[in-house]
Design an enzyme around this catalytic site. Structure first.
Site, PDB file in Angstrom:
ATOM      1  N   LYS A   1       0.854  -1.179   0.000  1.00 58.43           N
ATOM      2  CA  LYS A   1       0.000   0.000   0.000  1.00 58.43           C
ATOM      3  C   LYS A   1       0.894   1.235   0.000  1.00 58.43           C
ATOM      4  O   LYS A   1       1.787   1.378   0.847  1.00 58.43           O
ATOM      5  CB  LYS A   1      -0.917   0.012   1.222  1.00 58.43           C
TER       6      LYS A   1
ATOM      7  N   ASP B   1       0.322  -0.014  -4.719  1.00 57.12           N
ATOM      8  CA  ASP B   1      -1.071   0.357  -4.932  1.00 57.12           C
ATOM      9  C   ASP B   1      -1.346   1.648  -4.165  1.00 57.12           C
ATOM     10  O   ASP B   1      -1.340   1.670  -2.941  1.00 57.12           O
ATOM     11  CB  ASP B   1      -1.981  -0.767  -4.424  1.00 57.12           C
TER      12      ASP B   1
ATOM     13  N   GLU C   1      -0.496   0.063  -9.225  1.00 58.48           N
ATOM     14  CA  GLU C   1      -1.952   0.002  -9.290  1.00 58.48           C
ATOM     15  C   GLU C   1      -2.587   1.305  -8.821  1.00 58.48           C
ATOM     16  O   GLU C   1      -2.191   1.866  -7.797  1.00 58.48           O
ATOM     17  CB  GLU C   1      -2.463  -1.151  -8.424  1.00 58.48           C
TER      18      GLU C   1
ATOM     19  N   GLU D   1     -10.341  -1.677 -10.137  1.00 61.88           N
ATOM     20  CA  GLU D   1     -11.241  -2.095  -9.062  1.00 61.88           C
ATOM     21  C   GLU D   1     -12.395  -1.125  -8.891  1.00 61.88           C
ATOM     22  O   GLU D   1     -13.438  -1.483  -8.339  1.00 61.88           O
ATOM     23  CB  GLU D   1     -10.491  -2.245  -7.747  1.00 61.88           C
TER      24      GLU D   1
ATOM     25  N   ASP E   1     -12.952  -6.374 -10.352  1.00 62.02           N
ATOM     26  CA  ASP E   1     -13.258  -7.173  -9.175  1.00 62.02           C
ATOM     27  C   ASP E   1     -14.564  -7.908  -9.446  1.00 62.02           C
ATOM     28  O   ASP E   1     -15.579  -7.283  -9.768  1.00 62.02           O
ATOM     29  CB  ASP E   1     -13.396  -6.285  -7.936  1.00 62.02           C
TER      30      ASP E   1
ATOM     31  N   HIS F   1      -8.903  -7.830  -9.235  1.00 66.59           N
ATOM     32  CA  HIS F   1      -8.781  -7.312  -7.873  1.00 66.59           C
ATOM     33  C   HIS F   1      -9.622  -8.209  -6.970  1.00 66.59           C
ATOM     34  O   HIS F   1     -10.688  -8.677  -7.361  1.00 66.59           O
ATOM     35  CB  HIS F   1      -9.307  -5.876  -7.831  1.00 66.59           C
TER      36      HIS F   1
ATOM     37  N   GLU G   1      -4.737 -12.016  -6.151  1.00 66.83           N
ATOM     38  CA  GLU G   1      -4.534 -11.113  -5.030  1.00 66.83           C
ATOM     39  C   GLU G   1      -5.035 -11.783  -3.752  1.00 66.83           C
ATOM     40  O   GLU G   1      -6.193 -12.189  -3.668  1.00 66.83           O
ATOM     41  CB  GLU G   1      -5.264  -9.794  -5.249  1.00 66.83           C
TER      42      GLU G   1
END
Length: 383
Positions: A171, A199, A225, A251, A274, A301, A334
Site C-alpha cells: 500500500k 497500490d 496500481e 477495481e 473485481d 482485484h 490477489e
C-alpha cells in the site's frame, strides 16, 4: 430448478488495530453475502465487495429492494437473461457502483448453484481451467497508528517471503517521499527474486505519479496500481510507458461498458476488475473477452471474504495465457493479508498455500467451498 428465496447477510467485525490506506482508516471488516435457495433445496452463495469505508447496508438495500423481486421464481440457469434484466432495471439509478455490486453478488450465487446442480466446478462450466494452481501475491502493508516506517513494511515483507509468497503488493499513496523510501527499503530486504507491486488507491496526480515511477526505475517495481482516480483516463494514458513498470487499474470500474474506453484507448497495461464489483462472473467473462481482443492482460482485484476469493480462483483458472507463447505471463491471485476476523473462517480455512507457494483451484462443485453458518451468526450485524 427455480429460485424460491434470496437472503442477505450483513456481517461486521471491529478491528483491534485499525489500519489506514490513502483514502482513510478502516475501523472494521464487513461483508454483504447473498444466499439463494432453490425449490430443490440447493443453496448458492455470493458476495459483493465491501471496501474499507463502505457501509454494507447500502449493498443489502440494493439487493433486497431492487434486485430480489426480479429473480424470485426464475430458473438458476437463466444467468445471462437475469443479468441483463437486473442491469436494465437499475440503469436509471445504476450503471456503476452499488447497483453492479448487488448484481455481482447475485450472479456469483447463481454460478455457485449451477455448479452444484450439475456437479461441476465453475471453471468447468466456463470451459475448463488453463491452470490447476495459481500464484498468489500478498496484499497488505497498511499503516497503523504509531507505526515505524519503513521498518514495519520491511518486517511484513520478510514475513510474507518466509510464508512462501514470491510476489507482494505494498500500500502506497502516503506521500511521494514515503512511498519511495518504503519501496526501496523492501526491495533491499527481499532481494531481486520477489515481484514487488504498489497500490496508491487513487492518491496522486499525473506529475506526482510520474515522479514516483521515474524515481523507482532501478527498484524494479513490477506494477503500479491505481496511481490516479478512475475518472482520469487521459492521465493513465500519459503515465503508461513512462517507465518499465506496468500501469494497472480497474477495481473502481464497472461492467464491460465502463472498461470499453480504458481498453480501446490503451490507457492501461493490466486491467483489474473485481468479480464482486464489476458485475460478477458473467460480466467479468465479457470484460476478459474484450481485453483479450486488445491484447491486455486481466488480473482481478480481490477484497473480501473467502466467498469472493473462491470466485476469483475459479475465474482466474479460466483466463487464457497472455500472450499466448511458450512462457506466457500467468495471471496472479490477489490474497489480502490484512486483518480480517472471518475471511477464511467463513469457508472453513480453504486456500492455504501449497508446497509450491500457490493456491490450488478447487474441483468440488460450484465455488468448491462450504460455508460455516456459525461464523455468519457470530458476526451478523443487526440493522
Amino acid at each position: 430448478m427455480i429460485i424460491t428465496e434470496l437472503k442477505t447477510h450483513v456481517l461486521a467485525a471491529p478491528l483491534e488495530q485499525p489500519f489506514a490506506f490513502s483514502q482513510g482508516w478502516v475501523q472494521r471488516r464487513t461483508a454483504m453475502l447473498v444466499e439463494i435457495v432453490t425449490d430443490e433445496g440447493l443453496t448458492g452463495w455470493g458476495e459483493c465487495v465491501n471496501h474499507g469505508l463502505q457501509p454494507p447496508q447500502v449493498a443489502r438495500a440494493m439487493v433486497e429492494h431492487a434486485l430480489k423481486p426480479l429473480i424470485i421464481g426464475r430458473s438458476i440457469f437463466e444467468r445471462e437473461v437475469l443479468w441483463e434484466e437486473m442491469y436494465n432495471h437499475t440503469r436509471p439509478y445504476g450503471q456503476k457502483g452499488i447497483a453492479l455490486f448487488g448484481i455481482a453478488a447475485i450472479d456469483i450465487a447463481l454460478w455457485d448453484l449451477a455448479g452444484k446442480a450439475l456437479g461441476q466446478p465453475i471453471h468447468r462450466l466456463l470451459g475448463g481451467a488453463f491452470r490447476r494452481e495459481i500464484r498468489p501475491y500478498a496484499t497488505g502493508f497498511y499503516r497503523r497508528e504509531g507505526g515505524r516506517y519503513p521498518e514495519e513494511v520491511v518486517e511484513e515483507a520478510l514475513r510474507h517471503q518466509a510464508n512462501g509468497y514470491r510476489a507482494m503488493k505494498l500500500k502506497t499513496g502516503f506521500g511521494i517521499e514515503a512511498d519511495l523510501r518504503d519501496m526501496r527499503a523492501v526491495r533491499e530486504a527481499v532481494g531481486d527474486d520477489i515481484a514487488l507491486m504498489m497500490d496508491a488507491n487513487c492518491a496522486y496526480s499525473v506529475p506526482a505519479a510520474r515522479r514516483i515511477l521515474m524515481e523507482l526505475e532501478e527498484t524494479r517495481v513490477h506494477l503500479f496500481e491505481e496511481p490516479l482516480s478512475p475518472e482520469n483516463r487521459h492521465g493513465y494514458r500519459e503515465l503508461k510507458g513512462v517507465s518499465r513498470t506496468w500501469i494497472a487499474a480497474g477495481e473502481n470500474e464497472y461492467s464491460r461498458i465502463g472498461y470499453r474506453d480504458f481498453i480501446s484507448e490503451g490507457a492501461l497495461d493490466v486491467i483489474q476488475p473485481d468479480i464482486g464489483a464489476a458485475g460478477g462472473i458473467t460480466e467479468c467473462r465479457r470484460i476478459a473477452a474484450l481485453a483479450q481482443a486488445w491484447h491486455i492482460p486481466v488480473m482481478p482485484h480481490v477484497w473480501g471474504t473467502g466467498i469472493g476469493l473462491a470466485a476469483a480462483v475459479q475465474f482466474i483458472a479460466t483466463l487464457p495465457p497472455q500472450p499466448l507463447s511458450l512462457t506466457p505471463e500467468a495471471p496472479m491471485l490477489e490474497y489480502d493479508q490484512s486483518s480480517h476476523p472471518f475471511r477464511r473462517e467463513l469457508i472453513s480455512g480453504e486456500f492455504a498455500l501449497n508446497a509450491n507457494g500457490c493456491v490450488e483451484v478447487l474441483e468440488r462443485p460450484g465455488l468448491g467451498i462450504d460455508i460455516d453458518r456459525s461464523v455468519i451468526d457470530h458476526y451478523r450485524l443487526d440493522d
